[in-house]
Scaffold this active site. Structure first.
Site, PDB file in Angstrom:
ATOM      1  N   CYS A   1       0.829  -1.214   0.000  1.00  0.00           N
ATOM      2  CA  CYS A   1       0.000   0.000   0.000  1.00  0.00           C
ATOM      3  C   CYS A   1       0.864   1.267   0.000  1.00  0.00           C
ATOM      4  CB  CYS A   1      -0.908  -0.039   1.229  1.00  0.00           C
ATOM      5  SG  CYS A   1      -1.783   1.482   1.578  1.00  0.00           S
TER       6      CYS A   1
ATOM      7  N   CYS B   1      -0.111   3.933   2.559  1.00  0.00           N
ATOM      8  CA  CYS B   1       0.286   3.509   3.916  1.00  0.00           C
ATOM      9  C   CYS B   1       1.726   3.942   4.191  1.00  0.00           C
ATOM     10  CB  CYS B   1       0.176   1.991   4.066  1.00  0.00           C
ATOM     11  SG  CYS B   1      -1.497   1.341   3.862  1.00  0.00           S
TER      12      CYS B   1
END
Length: 103
Positions: free
Chosen positions: A28, A31
């Site tokens: 991600c 993230c």
């Protein structure tokens, strides 16, 4: 701090402080962008909130329990209950504004 399906209840639900939990994954990108923001928040607000991360790929149980479908999802738990949830990366200032009501 990393939490897992195994220690989630103890580290998050039974915490004396409110807990900001990031549901994240290695793949991600947002993230990774959010990581320095959360590190800074963890250091600066350590007396008011506990900041933890859960890898959804390694620990799918908790993500399924709370219906998490997108990464990053940030969820605040207080007294064992989720009290706030937001999806997506954000700058530190915006995150602090959103957390103001739960801190």
């Amino acid at each position: 701090m990393e939490v897992t399906d195994a220690d989630f209840d103890h580290e998050v639900l039974k915490s004396e402080l409110p807990v900001l939990l990031e549901f994240a994954a290695d793949w991600c990108g947002p993230c990774r962008q959010l990581a320095p923001v959360l590190r800074a928040l963890a250091e600066e607000e350590a007396d008011r909130i506990k900041v933890v991360q859960l890898d959804v790929d390694s620990n799918p149980e908790v993500a399924m329990r709370y219906g998490v479908l997108a990464m990053p999802t940030l969820m605040v738990f207080r007294a064992g209950e989720p009290v706030m949830s937001v999806v997506g990366a954000r700058p530190k200032r915006k995150l602090l504004e959103e957390l103001a009501d739960v801190l």
